[in-house]
Design a protein around this motif. Sequence first.
Motif, PDB file in Angstrom:
ATOM      1  N   ARG A  52       1.219  -5.282  -3.294  1.00 55.15           N
ATOM      2  CA  ARG A  52       1.814  -4.101  -3.003  1.00 55.15           C
ATOM      3  C   ARG A  52       1.784  -3.159  -3.821  1.00 55.15           C
ATOM      4  O   ARG A  52       1.720  -2.063  -3.561  1.00 55.15           O
ATOM      5  CB  ARG A  52       3.631  -4.506  -2.607  1.00 55.15           C
ATOM      6  CG  ARG A  52       3.726  -5.392  -1.500  1.00 55.15           C
ATOM      7  CD  ARG A  52       5.272  -5.505  -1.088  1.00 55.15           C
ATOM      8  NE  ARG A  52       6.057  -6.273  -2.259  1.00 55.15           N
ATOM      9  CZ  ARG A  52       6.266  -7.552  -2.130  1.00 55.15           C
ATOM     10  NH1 ARG A  52       5.895  -8.207  -1.083  1.00 55.15           N
ATOM     11  NH2 ARG A  52       7.025  -8.010  -3.055  1.00 55.15           N
ATOM     12  N   GLN A  53       1.801  -3.432  -5.126  1.00 56.47           N
ATOM     13  CA  GLN A  53       1.727  -2.450  -6.038  1.00 56.47           C
ATOM     14  C   GLN A  53       0.090  -1.799  -6.402  1.00 56.47           C
ATOM     15  O   GLN A  53      -0.068  -0.701  -6.320  1.00 56.47           O
ATOM     16  CB  GLN A  53       1.929  -3.080  -7.326  1.00 56.47           C
ATOM     17  CG  GLN A  53       3.398  -3.552  -7.638  1.00 56.47           C
ATOM     18  CD  GLN A  53       3.780  -4.019  -8.993  1.00 56.47           C
ATOM     19  OE1 GLN A  53       2.788  -4.366  -9.898  1.00 56.47           O
ATOM     20  NE2 GLN A  53       5.008  -4.273  -9.402  1.00 56.47           N
ATOM     21  N   ALA A  54      -0.678  -2.874  -6.277  1.00 59.34           N
ATOM     22  CA  ALA A  54      -2.128  -2.390  -6.082  1.00 59.34           C
ATOM     23  C   ALA A  54      -2.569  -1.710  -4.720  1.00 59.34           C
ATOM     24  O   ALA A  54      -3.748  -1.010  -4.663  1.00 59.34           O
ATOM     25  CB  ALA A  54      -3.172  -3.440  -6.637  1.00 59.34           C
ATOM     26  N   GLY A  55      -1.897  -2.008  -3.756  1.00 59.76           N
ATOM     27  CA  GLY A  55      -2.151  -1.686  -2.323  1.00 59.76           C
ATOM     28  C   GLY A  55      -2.222  -0.041  -2.152  1.00 59.76           C
ATOM     29  O   GLY A  55      -3.239   0.474  -1.699  1.00 59.76           O
ATOM     30  N   GLY A  56      -1.363   0.480  -2.801  1.00 61.90           N
ATOM     31  CA  GLY A  56      -1.265   2.188  -2.839  1.00 61.90           C
ATOM     32  C   GLY A  56      -2.261   2.641  -3.491  1.00 61.90           C
ATOM     33  O   GLY A  56      -3.272   3.643  -2.984  1.00 61.90           O
ATOM     34  N   VAL A  57      -2.736   2.065  -4.466  1.00 60.73           N
ATOM     35  CA  VAL A  57      -3.680   2.538  -5.566  1.00 60.73           C
ATOM     36  C   VAL A  57      -5.082   2.300  -4.787  1.00 60.73           C
ATOM     37  O   VAL A  57      -5.946   3.119  -4.712  1.00 60.73           O
ATOM     38  CB  VAL A  57      -3.693   1.954  -6.904  1.00 60.73           C
ATOM     39  CG1 VAL A  57      -4.872   2.517  -7.738  1.00 60.73           C
ATOM     40  CG2 VAL A  57      -2.473   2.288  -7.751  1.00 60.73           C
TER      41      VAL A  57
ATOM     42  N   LEU B 159      -6.874  12.384 -10.537  1.00 60.82           N
ATOM     43  CA  LEU B 159      -5.577  12.721 -10.771  1.00 60.82           C
ATOM     44  C   LEU B 159      -4.374  12.216  -9.961  1.00 60.82           C
ATOM     45  O   LEU B 159      -3.281  11.744 -10.541  1.00 60.82           O
ATOM     46  CB  LEU B 159      -5.333  14.483 -10.557  1.00 60.82           C
ATOM     47  CG  LEU B 159      -6.128  15.083 -11.730  1.00 60.82           C
ATOM     48  CD1 LEU B 159      -6.009  16.575 -11.236  1.00 60.82           C
ATOM     49  CD2 LEU B 159      -5.869  14.826 -13.146  1.00 60.82           C
ATOM     50  N   VAL B 160      -4.679  11.880  -8.616  1.00 58.17           N
ATOM     51  CA  VAL B 160      -3.577  11.283  -7.828  1.00 58.17           C
ATOM     52  C   VAL B 160      -3.495   9.868  -8.147  1.00 58.17           C
ATOM     53  O   VAL B 160      -2.427   9.138  -8.190  1.00 58.17           O
ATOM     54  CB  VAL B 160      -3.994  11.582  -6.341  1.00 58.17           C
ATOM     55  CG1 VAL B 160      -3.100  10.614  -5.514  1.00 58.17           C
ATOM     56  CG2 VAL B 160      -3.915  12.879  -5.929  1.00 58.17           C
ATOM     57  N   LEU B 161      -4.566   9.092  -8.451  1.00 52.40           N
ATOM     58  CA  LEU B 161      -4.675   7.662  -8.853  1.00 52.40           C
ATOM     59  C   LEU B 161      -4.053   7.560 -10.216  1.00 52.40           C
ATOM     60  O   LEU B 161      -3.084   6.673 -10.395  1.00 52.40           O
ATOM     61  CB  LEU B 161      -6.131   7.268  -8.734  1.00 52.40           C
ATOM     62  CG  LEU B 161      -6.805   7.061  -7.664  1.00 52.40           C
ATOM     63  CD1 LEU B 161      -8.266   6.574  -7.814  1.00 52.40           C
ATOM     64  CD2 LEU B 161      -6.155   5.944  -6.789  1.00 52.40           C
ATOM     65  N   LEU B 162      -4.332   8.354 -11.061  1.00 45.78           N
ATOM     66  CA  LEU B 162      -3.600   8.273 -12.437  1.00 45.78           C
ATOM     67  C   LEU B 162      -1.941   8.539 -12.233  1.00 45.78           C
ATOM     68  O   LEU B 162      -1.205   7.668 -13.016  1.00 45.78           O
ATOM     69  CB  LEU B 162      -4.295   9.328 -13.262  1.00 45.78           C
ATOM     70  CG  LEU B 162      -5.662   9.041 -13.821  1.00 45.78           C
ATOM     71  CD1 LEU B 162      -6.146  10.355 -14.828  1.00 45.78           C
ATOM     72  CD2 LEU B 162      -5.790   7.925 -14.587  1.00 45.78           C
ATOM     73  N   SER B 163      -1.739   9.486 -11.411  1.00 51.89           N
ATOM     74  CA  SER B 163      -0.146   9.549 -11.213  1.00 51.89           C
ATOM     75  C   SER B 163       0.400   8.477 -10.603  1.00 51.89           C
ATOM     76  O   SER B 163       1.510   7.803 -10.928  1.00 51.89           O
ATOM     77  CB  SER B 163      -0.109  10.886 -10.363  1.00 51.89           C
ATOM     78  OG  SER B 163       1.238  10.945  -9.921  1.00 51.89           O
ATOM     79  N   ARG B 164      -0.477   7.604  -9.668  1.00 53.38           N
ATOM     80  CA  ARG B 164       0.145   6.507  -8.879  1.00 53.38           C
ATOM     81  C   ARG B 164       0.298   5.412  -9.995  1.00 53.38           C
ATOM     82  O   ARG B 164       1.200   4.567  -9.796  1.00 53.38           O
ATOM     83  CB  ARG B 164      -0.984   6.314  -7.630  1.00 53.38           C
ATOM     84  CG  ARG B 164      -0.356   5.113  -7.227  1.00 53.38           C
ATOM     85  CD  ARG B 164       0.843   5.382  -5.958  1.00 53.38           C
ATOM     86  NE  ARG B 164       1.066   4.158  -5.230  1.00 53.38           N
ATOM     87  CZ  ARG B 164       1.947   4.332  -4.584  1.00 53.38           C
ATOM     88  NH1 ARG B 164       2.526   5.216  -4.058  1.00 53.38           N
ATOM     89  NH2 ARG B 164       2.316   3.061  -3.599  1.00 53.38           N
ATOM     90  N   LEU B 165      -0.665   5.205 -10.890  1.00 50.92           N
ATOM     91  CA  LEU B 165      -0.627   4.336 -11.908  1.00 50.92           C
ATOM     92  C   LEU B 165       0.303   4.547 -12.955  1.00 50.92           C
ATOM     93  O   LEU B 165       0.768   3.492 -13.858  1.00 50.92           O
ATOM     94  CB  LEU B 165      -1.866   4.091 -12.558  1.00 50.92           C
ATOM     95  CG  LEU B 165      -3.029   3.573 -11.681  1.00 50.92           C
ATOM     96  CD1 LEU B 165      -4.436   3.501 -12.284  1.00 50.92           C
ATOM     97  CD2 LEU B 165      -2.900   2.236 -11.161  1.00 50.92           C
ATOM     98  N   GLY B 166       1.229   5.626 -12.894  1.00 51.40           N
ATOM     99  CA  GLY B 166       2.345   5.798 -13.884  1.00 51.40           C
ATOM    100  C   GLY B 166       1.832   6.586 -15.076  1.00 51.40           C
ATOM    101  O   GLY B 166       2.628   6.973 -16.033  1.00 51.40           O
ATOM    102  N   VAL B 167       0.574   7.352 -15.075  1.00 48.72           N
ATOM    103  CA  VAL B 167       0.237   7.969 -16.036  1.00 48.72           C
ATOM    104  C   VAL B 167       0.693   9.477 -15.722  1.00 48.72           C
ATOM    105  O   VAL B 167       0.672  10.305 -14.861  1.00 48.72           O
ATOM    106  CB  VAL B 167      -1.446   8.212 -16.288  1.00 48.72           C
ATOM    107  CG1 VAL B 167      -1.899   9.184 -17.189  1.00 48.72           C
ATOM    108  CG2 VAL B 167      -1.955   6.748 -16.405  1.00 48.72           C
ATOM    109  N   ASP B 168       1.227  10.148 -16.916  1.00 46.45           N
ATOM    110  CA  ASP B 168       1.638  11.451 -16.856  1.00 46.45           C
ATOM    111  C   ASP B 168       0.644  12.481 -16.913  1.00 46.45           C
ATOM    112  O   ASP B 168      -0.034  12.636 -17.706  1.00 46.45           O
ATOM    113  CB  ASP B 168       2.687  11.830 -18.100  1.00 46.45           C
ATOM    114  CG  ASP B 168       3.391  13.247 -17.940  1.00 46.45           C
ATOM    115  OD1 ASP B 168       3.374  14.060 -16.929  1.00 46.45           O
ATOM    116  OD2 ASP B 168       4.145  13.606 -18.729  1.00 46.45           O
TER     117      ASP B 168
END
Length: 752
Positions: free
Chosen positions: A460-465, A531-540
């Motif tokens: 579930r966590q990795a599915g969005g990414v 950028l969207v992937l980094l944001s999804r992974l919690g990176v500011d």
Amino acid sequence: MVAMRNWLNAMALCAAALLTGVAAGPGAAQQAKTDAAPVLTLRGDETPETVRKLVDALSAGGRKVEIRIAGKDEPKSAAAASAPAGAGAVAPASKAPAQPEDETPAEAFWDHFVDGVSHGLGAVPRLAQLPEAWRLAWAQNRNGVSGIPAGWRLSIGLVLAFAIAGLFRLATAGWFARRLRPEGPEFTPRLIASSWGGLQDLMTLGLCLSVLHAVRTMWLPETDLAHMVLRTAANGIAIGAGHLILGRFLLAPGAPERRIMPLPRAERAFKFLACYGVALPILLIVTVSAQHAAGPAAVTGLFALAGIASTLFKTWWFIDARHDLAALILYSAHEPGPARRAIAVSTGWLYAVLAVVIWMVGNAAAMMEGGARWAEAAALTQFIIVLAPILAVGITSLMACRQAHAAAMGQTAPLSLAVGHALRAAAGGAIWAGGFYLLARLWAGFLFGVSSDQFAMLMRQAGGVALLAFGGWVTVVFLRSFFDAYTPKPTISLPGDEDAVPHDHVPSRLATVLPVLRGVVLAAAIGLTVLVLLSRLGVDIGPLLAGFGILGLAFSFGSQALVRDIVSGFFFMLEDAFRVGEYVDTGRLKGTVEKISLRSMQLRHQSGQVHTVPFGQVQSLTNASRDWATVKFNVRLDHSADIEKARKTIKKIGAALLEDPEHGPHFIAQLKMQGVADITDAAIVIRLKFTAKPNHASMLQREALKRVYRGLIDAEVPFASNAVTVKEGGGKSAAAAIAAVPAPTPLVPAAE
């Protein structure tokens, strides 16, 4: 159709690998299930007789029994006693060896593998007990007690099935032979002919299996060893015949004219399939029948030998077919890159290594707790790593065939091409993603100790990414295909092409602008996805955006000339000042536009030089290739020439040029004489003109001059001459005039 052939090639090689891996998987799984130690948990209040009966029941077939005694708080492991079938007492409990705390998982796996191989090979001597066990089990058959014995019924059934199938094949040979000849060398006729051959083979196999089923139902109705052997033989015949049918359909041995898979070594590949198609049913019938007759423990050695033989065969096959696999992977791409070449070279070796690894996992699973799950995971892995490429290549190839058919029908719009490429990428990527998900689902618990709930949470966590990354990748494929469809094909004029007829096609305005924006749009799409992937992974990403903004501002101040070139080029594109393939003059340089980038354009001069002109340095620009061009040229006639006759002759030449199938379509206004442009002492100058398409003006002018010269000579219209004619006004002859000139004297210079 080329993509369809690529799919059939992949399907054949990968399906052969799939069918080759069937034998080892079930064998390893069965061995693991056979040798897995059952656990007997005792409360502590059982009587010795009860314990003895339980152990005797669980140790049937020579299996080890693990006995645990549950205490008040926690169960504690007792011993793993080895009790052969029929033992009268429980073996003394001995403590099982515990795994050393400092032993790594790799070392533990290797120890289990060595133990599994040793256990399997150690059981090989017990194969000598199979004949006696088979005799005893066969004597217990309930079929054939009265009348024809079960063995004769089994033999007669097999002979009858093969005889009926052979008669059917002979009866239909003539009817199918006419359809097995392809109507042409193209792919579609060969596919139709091979399909008829496959239909004949399938009908023959179906008739044979139907006869065997009828024999088993009527002559061997009781579920005993004879019934099981006939059923196993039918399954083995179906599997073996499947190999032969697949090989005959794709490789057409002995009939290369209808071969739909043009492998370099098609006959050798069919021999591999045929050998395995014969060996696999025999191995399946022997092992399954022996297991039913003598029990699982008696065939442990047979499974071990079958696994080794199967692994050696698979390894040999993959290594031998590595060049075919490489050629197949490279053939599916028009311009294979370094990554594809590396994959092509390593595919055969990778499959060979995977075959050995799966065999090792099967042997290790036989000695591990829960080893049946390991063996099942290894068997499923064989199917996944083979079926995933088959499905991915097959579906994408079918979609490519549809695109090729649409292109042949003239449906080649850039948007439809881009959508087709994006759908192909999405379909293939979805299949590969599903394969990787299944592999992760199989091995996450074994290798990393991840439970089902933890794996579901991780998915579930990795599915969005993964979904965002997949969507970004499909978007990039769509944009790249869309821009490539609009990119004009480069045309370079060679020195010997001056007389060549230029093409009329000039790229549209959109086709000129989109290739310039290709790099910018693709970079923006990739950057936004990252950028969207980094944001999804919690990176500011806030500091990243601020840093990029400052960097862009500094870059713009330090590169003002570059910014000026880019801005000037933007307005040139906005005003549609020129396009690729047009002839332009910038004041200092001129030539045909060959390439347009974000900051400059490349001009090809008639002499061959390539000029790179930054947009910021272009003050004015003249386009000589837009819409139409009027060409005017002069012809000098003699003073005695009939002007009206020359006009009519030139008009006829212009009409003939319009009717010419090669030159007529390029005229807009026909060649005609505009009038007398000048009268000099030596000639009358007339002016001719015509209007034509810009790219053909020079060629039409050369053709017009050639025909005007020939036409005026045929019409006896004299051209002007540079010769000087001397005439004497009194009517004297030229000789008398010359004689009248006095001879020169030393004091008087000669007359001039």
